[in-house]
Scaffold this active site. Sequence first.
Site, mmCIF file in Angstrom:
data_model
loop_
_atom_site.group_PDB
_atom_site.id
_atom_site.type_symbol
_atom_site.label_atom_id
_atom_site.label_comp_id
_atom_site.label_asym_id
_atom_site.label_seq_id
_atom_site.Cartn_x
_atom_site.Cartn_y
_atom_site.Cartn_z
ATOM 1 N N SER A 55 3.029 27.078 -38.826
ATOM 2 C CA SER A 55 3.121 27.981 -37.678
ATOM 3 C C SER A 55 4.410 28.796 -37.642
ATOM 4 O O SER A 55 4.475 29.793 -36.922
ATOM 5 C CB SER A 55 3.006 27.179 -36.377
ATOM 6 N N HIS A 116 9.487 26.173 -29.580
ATOM 7 C CA HIS A 116 8.594 25.749 -30.659
ATOM 8 C C HIS A 116 8.402 26.905 -31.637
ATOM 9 O O HIS A 116 8.880 28.015 -31.414
ATOM 10 C CB HIS A 116 7.261 25.280 -30.060
ATOM 11 N N GLU A 239 7.927 21.035 -18.384
ATOM 12 C CA GLU A 239 7.893 19.694 -18.994
ATOM 13 C C GLU A 239 9.132 19.522 -19.870
ATOM 14 O O GLU A 239 9.695 20.504 -20.356
ATOM 15 C CB GLU A 239 6.638 19.512 -19.860
ATOM 16 N N HIS A 402 -3.671 21.857 -41.382
ATOM 17 C CA HIS A 402 -4.148 23.227 -41.192
ATOM 18 C C HIS A 402 -5.204 23.560 -42.243
ATOM 19 O O HIS A 402 -5.299 22.894 -43.286
ATOM 20 C CB HIS A 402 -2.990 24.209 -41.331
#
Length: 472
Positions: A55, A116, A239, A402
Amino acid sequence: MFLGDGMGVSTVTAARILKGQLHHSPGEETRLEMDKFPYVALSKTYNTNAQVPDSAGTATAYLCGVKANEGTVGVSAATQRTQCNTTQGNEVTSILRWAKDAGKSVGIVTTTRVNHATPSAAYAHSADRDWYSDNEMPPEALSQGCKDIAYQLMHNIKDIEASGVIMGGGRKYMFPKNRTDVEYDMDEKARGTRLDGLNLIDIWKSFKPRHKHSHYIWNRTELLALDPHMVDYLLGLFEPGDMQYELNRNNVTDPSLSEMVKTAIKILNKNPKGFFLLVEGGRIDHGHHEGKAKQALHEAVEMDRAIEQAGTMTSVEDTLTVVTADHSHVFTFGGYTPRGNSIFGLAPMVSDTDKKPFTAILYGNGPGYKVVGGERENVSMVDYAHNNYQAQSAVPLRHETHGGEDVAVFAKGPMAHLLHGVHEQNYIPHVMAYAACIGANRDHCASASSSGSPSPRPLPLLLALLPLGILF
């Protein structure tokens, strides 16, 4: 830009069926919001050093317009993963930066941590996607001057002149080591991680102009109480780590993706020069990695709701919307299931080899590999409709991988026709920048319009004069 992390074509199809079945239809004939987009392309997802990508390298491609190595964000392929000293001079900027530099408002909304892989390529330059805070960095990288991704989030785009929105998870990376979390005060894993003692929330606030309205929030109640007309800058961290799966979401403390998108657009839309918004349905990917197809598909359906929400608040006349994925997964469904069969249900026959039933959904590899008494597990003995059921896989792995096939790109709005055919993944942000007249390539743009933003010149009308042949 809507990015479904891990949302391969099989996931799109299965999510379409699930959406229909949630509305008490057979499912197959249902249309996702992305299905209604008039232009569709395929994107080749490989990284410069990986046939099946991750990613981070893919995010660099579809946000910065440059393919990169697996595990790296916001840098060219000259940067090697984990090697801090290969970063300097190899940084590449993203479409978020190009939009910001053009005076547009910018935003990032994600269901993962805001630092991320996907969101970080929009603002950071890092040799390793895992350098969430300085706590996760090796001493060598720190000594060579590399900064963690959370630090870069607060410092690299601090000078946004117009409005800006950041929403997602990742609270713990913003606070000093062992700082108790505001929500999970007894959970050690939720505590602050930073070794440098910085409070990045305070730093974020300090960078905002006094005459502007900036808000830091950490729960859904605060989000829904906001008056977007009175907000210029919003930082919402709901979060300590990633946000909860949609199926597990506490709807008092955690907003849905569509709720975050609604607020983000209301804030960003006030800028007459327009905005760029990156929205990530990031936990589609996590559900698949865990072999939990039900979690993954409900995440995809929620992202489709967010796409619908954005569609009601924008116009195809002046807004280019692109929906795509960074990569696929080894997720499949088949087995000659009849029309209207539950997407999480069984195939209509047992295996003609081991005489056991099987679910339509299966994975090529992953944690769902189960052997009982030397044979494949009999799925009729377990609750295969459970939210956390791990679908059977052919090869045992702790984390499913993936997939390497092309992914779909859906587009509507100005210049959407340029996303049609099979493209390299790094082509995508160049199209978006071309349509918006931002970034380096602006030769086709008219001078600033009444809104203050340059716009593409109307294309000359081409007339083909064909001789008429008269047959006697």
